[in-house]
Design a protein around this motif. Structure first.
Motif, PDB file in Angstrom:
ATOM      1  N   GLU A 157       0.806  -1.221   0.000  1.00 31.33           N
ATOM      2  CA  GLU A 157       0.000   0.000   0.000  1.00 31.33           C
ATOM      3  C   GLU A 157       0.845   1.280   0.000  1.00 31.33           C
ATOM      4  O   GLU A 157       0.286   2.370  -0.074  1.00 31.33           O
ATOM      5  CB  GLU A 157      -0.970   0.010   1.191  1.00 31.33           C
ATOM      6  N   GLU A 158       2.137   1.153   0.057  1.00 31.74           N
ATOM      7  CA  GLU A 158       2.993   2.342   0.064  1.00 31.74           C
ATOM      8  C   GLU A 158       3.143   2.908  -1.345  1.00 31.74           C
ATOM      9  O   GLU A 158       3.227   2.172  -2.323  1.00 31.74           O
ATOM     10  CB  GLU A 158       4.377   2.013   0.613  1.00 31.74           C
ATOM     11  N   ILE A 159       3.189   4.213  -1.415  1.00 31.03           N
ATOM     12  CA  ILE A 159       3.413   4.902  -2.676  1.00 31.03           C
ATOM     13  C   ILE A 159       4.847   5.431  -2.661  1.00 31.03           C
ATOM     14  O   ILE A 159       5.253   6.115  -1.728  1.00 31.03           O
ATOM     15  CB  ILE A 159       2.423   6.065  -2.871  1.00 31.03           C
ATOM     16  N   ILE A 160       5.592   5.100  -3.688  1.00 30.86           N
ATOM     17  CA  ILE A 160       6.995   5.496  -3.755  1.00 30.86           C
ATOM     18  C   ILE A 160       7.140   6.580  -4.817  1.00 30.86           C
ATOM     19  O   ILE A 160       6.687   6.421  -5.949  1.00 30.86           O
ATOM     20  CB  ILE A 160       7.889   4.294  -4.086  1.00 30.86           C
ATOM     21  N   PHE A 161       7.757   7.671  -4.431  1.00 22.93           N
ATOM     22  CA  PHE A 161       8.003   8.777  -5.348  1.00 22.93           C
ATOM     23  C   PHE A 161       9.492   8.805  -5.683  1.00 22.93           C
ATOM     24  O   PHE A 161      10.337   8.694  -4.801  1.00 22.93           O
ATOM     25  CB  PHE A 161       7.601  10.106  -4.711  1.00 22.93           C
TER      26      PHE A 161
END
Length: 66
Positions: free
Chosen positions: A56-60
């Motif tokens: 569920e983590e969003i990586i930028f």
């Protein structure tokens, strides 16, 4: 003789600074060895060493150089 003395004194100072750095590193590693082997520890190691992330983590990503 005075130049040699000054060079040795400077060398001693550098070595003492290196010793302090290594002692801090040893303390940090010792603290890590004394940690509990639980889920939080496993997740931290997976993030640091294997670059794992939760689904569920969003990586930028940033492609700008400093």
């Amino acid at each position: 003789m005075q130049f040699e003395f000054n060079a040795l004194k400077e060398s001693k100072t550098k070595v003492e600074e290196q010793i302090k750095v290594y002692e801090l590193k040893i303390d940090e590693l010792q603290a890590r060895l004394e940690e509990d082997f639980d889920t939080e520890y496993i997740m931290r190691i997976a993030r640091e060493k294997l670059n794992f992330r939760l689904p569920e983590e969003i990586i930028f990503y940033n492609d700008l150089s400093k």
